[in-house]
Design an enzyme around this catalytic site. Structure first.
Site, PDB file in Angstrom:
ATOM      1  N   ASP A 198      71.038  54.233   5.863  1.00 43.69           N
ATOM      2  CA  ASP A 198      72.222  53.990   6.709  1.00 43.69           C
ATOM      3  C   ASP A 198      71.996  54.765   7.994  1.00 43.69           C
ATOM      4  O   ASP A 198      71.422  55.988   7.976  1.00 43.69           O
ATOM      5  CB  ASP A 198      73.439  54.549   6.036  1.00 43.69           C
ATOM      6  CG  ASP A 198      74.772  54.157   6.917  1.00 43.69           C
ATOM      7  OD1 ASP A 198      75.328  53.026   6.918  1.00 43.69           O
ATOM      8  OD2 ASP A 198      75.322  55.241   7.745  1.00 43.69           O
ATOM      9  N   ASN A 206      77.209  52.890  20.031  1.00 42.70           N
ATOM     10  CA  ASN A 206      77.871  51.846  20.536  1.00 42.70           C
ATOM     11  C   ASN A 206      78.897  52.215  21.595  1.00 42.70           C
ATOM     12  O   ASN A 206      79.066  51.837  22.617  1.00 42.70           O
ATOM     13  CB  ASN A 206      78.761  51.179  19.420  1.00 42.70           C
ATOM     14  CG  ASN A 206      77.765  50.062  18.590  1.00 42.70           C
ATOM     15  OD1 ASN A 206      76.867  49.700  19.409  1.00 42.70           O
ATOM     16  ND2 ASN A 206      77.973  49.743  17.477  1.00 42.70           N
ATOM     17  N   HIS A 211      77.166  47.799  22.704  1.00 42.62           N
ATOM     18  CA  HIS A 211      76.573  47.072  21.532  1.00 42.62           C
ATOM     19  C   HIS A 211      75.235  46.487  21.568  1.00 42.62           C
ATOM     20  O   HIS A 211      74.505  46.622  20.632  1.00 42.62           O
ATOM     21  CB  HIS A 211      77.503  46.025  21.364  1.00 42.62           C
ATOM     22  CG  HIS A 211      79.177  46.339  20.694  1.00 42.62           C
ATOM     23  ND1 HIS A 211      79.292  46.706  19.404  1.00 42.62           N
ATOM     24  CD2 HIS A 211      80.083  46.278  21.386  1.00 42.62           C
ATOM     25  CE1 HIS A 211      80.279  46.892  19.308  1.00 42.62           C
ATOM     26  NE2 HIS A 211      81.102  46.710  20.523  1.00 42.62           N
ATOM     27  N   ASP A 215      72.469  47.191  19.132  1.00 41.00           N
ATOM     28  CA  ASP A 215      71.590  46.354  18.456  1.00 41.00           C
ATOM     29  C   ASP A 215      69.987  46.709  18.705  1.00 41.00           C
ATOM     30  O   ASP A 215      69.094  46.603  17.606  1.00 41.00           O
ATOM     31  CB  ASP A 215      71.535  44.979  19.272  1.00 41.00           C
ATOM     32  CG  ASP A 215      72.902  44.212  18.783  1.00 41.00           C
ATOM     33  OD1 ASP A 215      73.742  44.532  17.901  1.00 41.00           O
ATOM     34  OD2 ASP A 215      73.065  43.186  19.594  1.00 41.00           O
ATOM     35  N   GLU A 242      75.050  48.604  10.074  1.00 42.65           N
ATOM     36  CA  GLU A 242      73.923  49.490  10.388  1.00 42.65           C
ATOM     37  C   GLU A 242      73.130  50.206   8.985  1.00 42.65           C
ATOM     38  O   GLU A 242      72.514  51.010   8.901  1.00 42.65           O
ATOM     39  CB  GLU A 242      74.312  50.790  11.086  1.00 42.65           C
ATOM     40  CG  GLU A 242      75.444  51.779  10.270  1.00 42.65           C
ATOM     41  CD  GLU A 242      76.767  51.289  10.666  1.00 42.65           C
ATOM     42  OE1 GLU A 242      77.594  52.265  10.207  1.00 42.65           O
ATOM     43  OE2 GLU A 242      77.191  50.106  10.838  1.00 42.65           O
TER      44      GLU A 242
END
Length: 353
Positions: A198, A206, A211, A215, A242
């Site tokens: 994680d 973010n 965003h 990504d 994530e």
């Protein structure tokens, strides 16, 4: 009318009814003793042109068919084939190519004496060949369409099985493949390890960079996971958001922990480019590791949940951390043993380590 004339008329009628055009070549002199007049008229030439200008018959053959015709004639002349058979295109006076076929045989031959005449018939097969060409074209188009359809189906299957952003297996595929792997390793008596990875504080990335930057971070971590996996052996999947899962068939707990630690340091040491101006961010990951030493009758979901609990402990430990379910369970057992017998401090320490 004599018998010979009657037979000639009968032959002409039979040839006409069958759509055949009789021809004859003198093999001794090399001259054409009977021309395929009907064929040449059909091609649009006049009788005068047939008599005066069509001595070089081979000049009317399609260039792609000429060698085939000459080879067929040569094979029959040399005795390789019992008859002369061939299909070819002739050029009409209009310039159009028309399909014909020849069938012939050497006559007046004996066992030790070569024949003197090559006699045969020519007949129009243009309709049949065009239909064959149409069918071949349709079949070719069908093959192309089927190949395209197969490619599309493969692409759709790939899309259905993979995460669109990272190209990794998606959650559904992970659970299906993981269940099969759990069964397989159980039958082989091999260990099965699993890591849940994680990204720490991903929401902050973010919020700070947007965003698209998020990504890029997800893709960078996905590549780091792939780089430490075995092609066609391990399963690497995006579990959601994530979070990632790596399935490691045949890998025991110590090896899985070393691999997890390598992944953790690899991610923390890597700068991820997040915009076109060269701005970079550094992220860390927390990893939970679980290992099954006997997967017979075990559930893959249980293995995932166990690793997920280890991940939770890694986050509780301050993130950028690796925790093993096996070690945690050993520590829990040791702690319970200490509560029952406070004097066994050294033994509990050995279990924890």
């Amino acid at each position: 009318m004599g018998e010979a004339d009657l037979n000639r008329e009968r032959l002409e009628l039979a040839l006409e009814a069958a759509g055949l055009d009789l021809w004859e070549n003198d093999l001794v002199t090399g001259t054409v003793t009977r021309k395929a007049t009907k064929t040449f008229l059909e091609l649009g030439f006049t009788e005068e042109e047939i008599v005066s200008g069509l001595q070089d018959v081979y000049g009317l053959f399609h260039p792609d068919d000429l060698a085939t015709v000459q080879s067929a004639v040569s094979d029959h002349m040399s005795g390789v084939t019992p008859q002369y058979r061939c299909e070819f295109r002739l050029r009409a006076k209009s310039g159009e190519w028309v399909w014909y076929a020849n069938y012939g045989r050497i006559m007046d031959g004996h066992t030790d004496t070569p024949g003197k005449r090559l006699i045969g018939v020519t007949f129009n097969i243009d309709d049949r060949k065009r239909k064959e060409d149409e069918i071949a074209q349709i079949n070719r188009q069908l093959r192309e369409q089927n190949a395209l359809l197969q490619e599309l189906n493969t692409a759709l299957e790939q899309l259905a099985a993979c995460d669109a952003l990272t190209g990794l297996s998606n959650r559904r595929t992970l659970m299906e493949m993981g269940a099969r792997e759990c069964l397989s390793t159980g039958q082989l008596g091999q260990p099965l390890s699993l890591m849940v990875v994680d990204i720490d504080h991903f929401k902050a990335v973010n919020d700070a960079w947007g965003h698209l930057a998020g990504d890029r971070v997800i893709c960078a971590v996905a590549q780091a996971c792939l780089a430490r996996s075995r092609t066609a052996v391990d399963i690497v999947a995006r579990f959601g958001g994530e979070e990632f899962v790596i399935v490691l068939p045949g890998i025991d707990a110590p090896s899985a922990m070393r691999l997890a630690e390598s992944l953790r340091t690899g991610v923390s040491d890597h700068n991820v480019l997040v915009d076109g101006d060269g701005a970079c961010v550094t992220v860390t990951v927390s990893i939970g590791v679980a290992t099954l030493y006997d997967a017979r009758g075990a559930s893959f979901e249980e293995l995932v949940n166990t690793a997920d609990k280890a991940l939770y402990r890694a986050k509780q430990a301050g993130r950028n951390n690796v925790q093993s379910a096996v070690a945690a369970e050993s520590a829990a057992r040791a702690e319970a043993h200490m509560l029952l017998d406070p004097g066994q401090t050294q033994g509990s320490s050995a279990l924890t380590n």
